[in-house]
Motif scaffolding. Sequence first.
Motif, mmCIF file in Angstrom:
data_model
loop_
_atom_site.group_PDB
_atom_site.id
_atom_site.type_symbol
_atom_site.label_atom_id
_atom_site.label_comp_id
_atom_site.label_asym_id
_atom_site.label_seq_id
_atom_site.Cartn_x
_atom_site.Cartn_y
_atom_site.Cartn_z
ATOM 1 N N VAL A 98 30.812 41.314 41.099
ATOM 2 C CA VAL A 98 31.687 40.999 42.226
ATOM 3 C C VAL A 98 31.541 39.536 42.620
ATOM 4 N N ARG A 103 42.186 46.279 48.418
ATOM 5 C CA ARG A 103 41.949 46.990 47.163
ATOM 6 C C ARG A 103 42.581 48.379 47.194
ATOM 7 N N HIS A 128 33.092 47.089 40.303
ATOM 8 C CA HIS A 128 33.047 46.638 41.690
ATOM 9 C C HIS A 128 32.048 47.483 42.483
#
Length: 302
Positions: free
Chosen positions: A237, A291, A5
């Motif tokens: 991503v 997240r 990410h």
Amino acid sequence: MPGEHRRGILWAVASAFGIAAFVIPWKIAASHGSTATNTLVLLVAAAIFNSLLTVYRHKSIPRFSRFDLGVATALGSLTLLGNLASATAIKLISPALLTVVQRSEVIIVALLAWPIIGERIDRRFWAGAAIAICGLLLLNDPLAAADLRTTGIFWAVASAVCFGSMAVVTRKTIQRIDPVSVNGLRLWLAVMLWFIWNGFPPELAEISSAQVGYVSLAAFSGPFLGRLCLMNSAKYVEARITTLATLAAPVLTLVLGYLILSDLPTSREILGGTIMLIGISIPLLGLARARRARPPPSSEAS
């Protein structure tokens, strides 16, 4: 994975620098040639840069599958239309305003990615989209008389639709293509489509060295470097996150536009652009919070 990410975000931020560096020479080139010829020079220069990189990496001319050709044709068509719209817009509005309006690509990508890729969007996105639309309305007052600035904003949004569509196509196909070679192929196909669209107009003989120089600088920063960074970001991503990370571009362009061109947007444009960027930032902040709140993977033995 967190590492992947982070890598995707870094690629996207790198593309923001490319976007910002692209607009300044693109603005200067607008005074040296027509929209159509500038677009052609841009595509040819970017295609040459990308082909040189491809040959350097592979030590040979790459071979393309039917799937590669289909993806490159779709991307090439959107490339041509997007750059024609961008070239028209930059003649009418400032570089900073162009990059701000083009950040509506974030909303466009999310709306397209939902039905095409299945990347669902939440309420934070809709709230941010509503705020961003208010910013766009402030940039382009629907009650005001039509003028060149209004037309420029329209073309800027049209270019964002094209480039946003490219991001979705890339995200959907990125695991099955080589980004560098397919990026080069889509640029050469865009050149071919330009000639199909425009033929061989007489102004091709009037292209100046200054025009080639400024457009080549723009080509290196945007269609070559910036787009490659976006394509690499798409490996790691979601498409909407890739475009969200490019929000740094308007600020960078504003600084470069002032330093190089002494070109600042009006107070109304600054206010509208700020509201738009706030709205577009809301989904990114929500994603980061989600997240952080996500529990770490279990370390228990299976």
